[in-house]
Scaffold this motif. Structure first.
Motif, PDB file in Angstrom:
ATOM      1  N   ALA A 171       1.153  -1.313   0.327  1.00  8.64           N
ATOM      2  CA  ALA A 171       0.302  -0.408   0.342  1.00  8.64           C
ATOM      3  C   ALA A 171       0.999   1.272   0.121  1.00  8.64           C
ATOM      4  O   ALA A 171       0.243   2.109  -0.916  1.00  8.64           O
ATOM      5  N   ILE A 172       1.880   1.748   0.546  1.00  7.71           N
ATOM      6  CA  ILE A 172       3.048   2.113   0.549  1.00  7.71           C
ATOM      7  C   ILE A 172       3.381   2.696  -0.825  1.00  7.71           C
ATOM      8  O   ILE A 172       4.178   3.782  -1.357  1.00  7.71           O
ATOM      9  N   THR A 212       1.366   4.130  -2.487  1.00 10.36           N
ATOM     10  CA  THR A 212       0.701   5.260  -2.333  1.00 10.36           C
ATOM     11  C   THR A 212       1.968   6.091  -2.720  1.00 10.36           C
ATOM     12  O   THR A 212       1.606   7.373  -3.645  1.00 10.36           O
ATOM     13  N   LEU A 213       3.006   5.868  -2.599  1.00  8.75           N
ATOM     14  CA  LEU A 213       4.410   6.793  -2.921  1.00  8.75           C
ATOM     15  C   LEU A 213       5.047   6.611  -3.872  1.00  8.75           C
ATOM     16  O   LEU A 213       6.120   7.226  -4.537  1.00  8.75           O
ATOM     17  N   ALA A 269       9.119   5.119  -1.892  1.00  8.40           N
ATOM     18  CA  ALA A 269       8.672   4.326  -0.769  1.00  8.40           C
ATOM     19  C   ALA A 269       9.072   4.143   0.033  1.00  8.40           C
ATOM     20  O   ALA A 269       9.515   3.398   0.877  1.00  8.40           O
TER      21      ALA A 269
END
Length: 193
Positions: free
Chosen positions: A148-149, A152-153, A157
């Motif tokens: 998920a990180i 998102t990033l 990340a």
């Protein structure tokens, strides 16, 4: 030694998802390289597949945990002494005495060698169902959080994970442990009423 490990990691990267699956399985039972070293670069290279890679890693890790449990069940404490220092074994015993099988959750979330917990689970007779449940929860949270990180990033990340991941997983584990304790208290009150 670290050069050898980096060369091995690079070699495994050539196998992509299959290398990730193999390392995830082996990390939970006998191998010193955690799957994060492949999961993170694979997911950063293909962020749209980050959660799918997290799923592969989780499932492979849980199957590896079953193999670790089997190793402990069949070979017993001598295999622990052969593979790990007495100090590490005693630390794991303390975790199991203090937290019971939830020690698997704690180990699944953190960077401690998960294999020592799965092997010890076999040595100490933890039920397979218990091993699977806590392994799915602990390993799933860890790998899906990384996925998920990364989703998102993106490429940012990796430094974020390196700086904050232990704190994030410990916080997630703390919330789960607290929720489980509350559940046990509520269940106990229902049985006493």
């Amino acid at each position: 030694m670290s050069e050898l490990l980096h060369a091995f990691e690079a070699w495994l990267m050539d196998y992509g998802v299959w290398g990730l699956i193999a390392v995830s399985f082996a990390d939970s039972s006998f191998f010193p390289i955690p799957p994060d070293v492949l999961l993170i670069p694979l997911a950063i290279a293909n962020p749209e597949n980050a959660l799918l890679y997290a799923l592969y890693t989780t499932v492979s890790s849980v199957i590896g945990a079953l193999f670790g449990w089997w190793i402990g069940k069949k070979l017993g404490r001598p295999i622990l002494v052969y593979l790990f220092s007495e100090q590490r074994i005693q630390k794991v015993e303390e975790y199991f005495k203090k937290y019971g099988p939830m020690a698997l959750l704690i180990a699944g979330l953190t960077p401690v060698p998960y294999k020592i917990f799965t092997i010890f689970a076999g040595v100490s007779g933890v039920r397979i169902r218990t091993l699977v449940i806590w392994s799915i929860i602990g390993r799933g949270i860890r790998f899906f959080l990384e996925g998920a990180i990364i989703l998102t990033l993106g490429a940012k990340a990796k430094p974020f994970i390196e700086e904050n991941f232990t704190m994030l997983t410990l916080a997630a584990g703390g919330v789960l442990i607290l929720a489980y304790i509350v559940y046990l208290i509520i269940r106990k009150k229902k049985h006493t009423v």
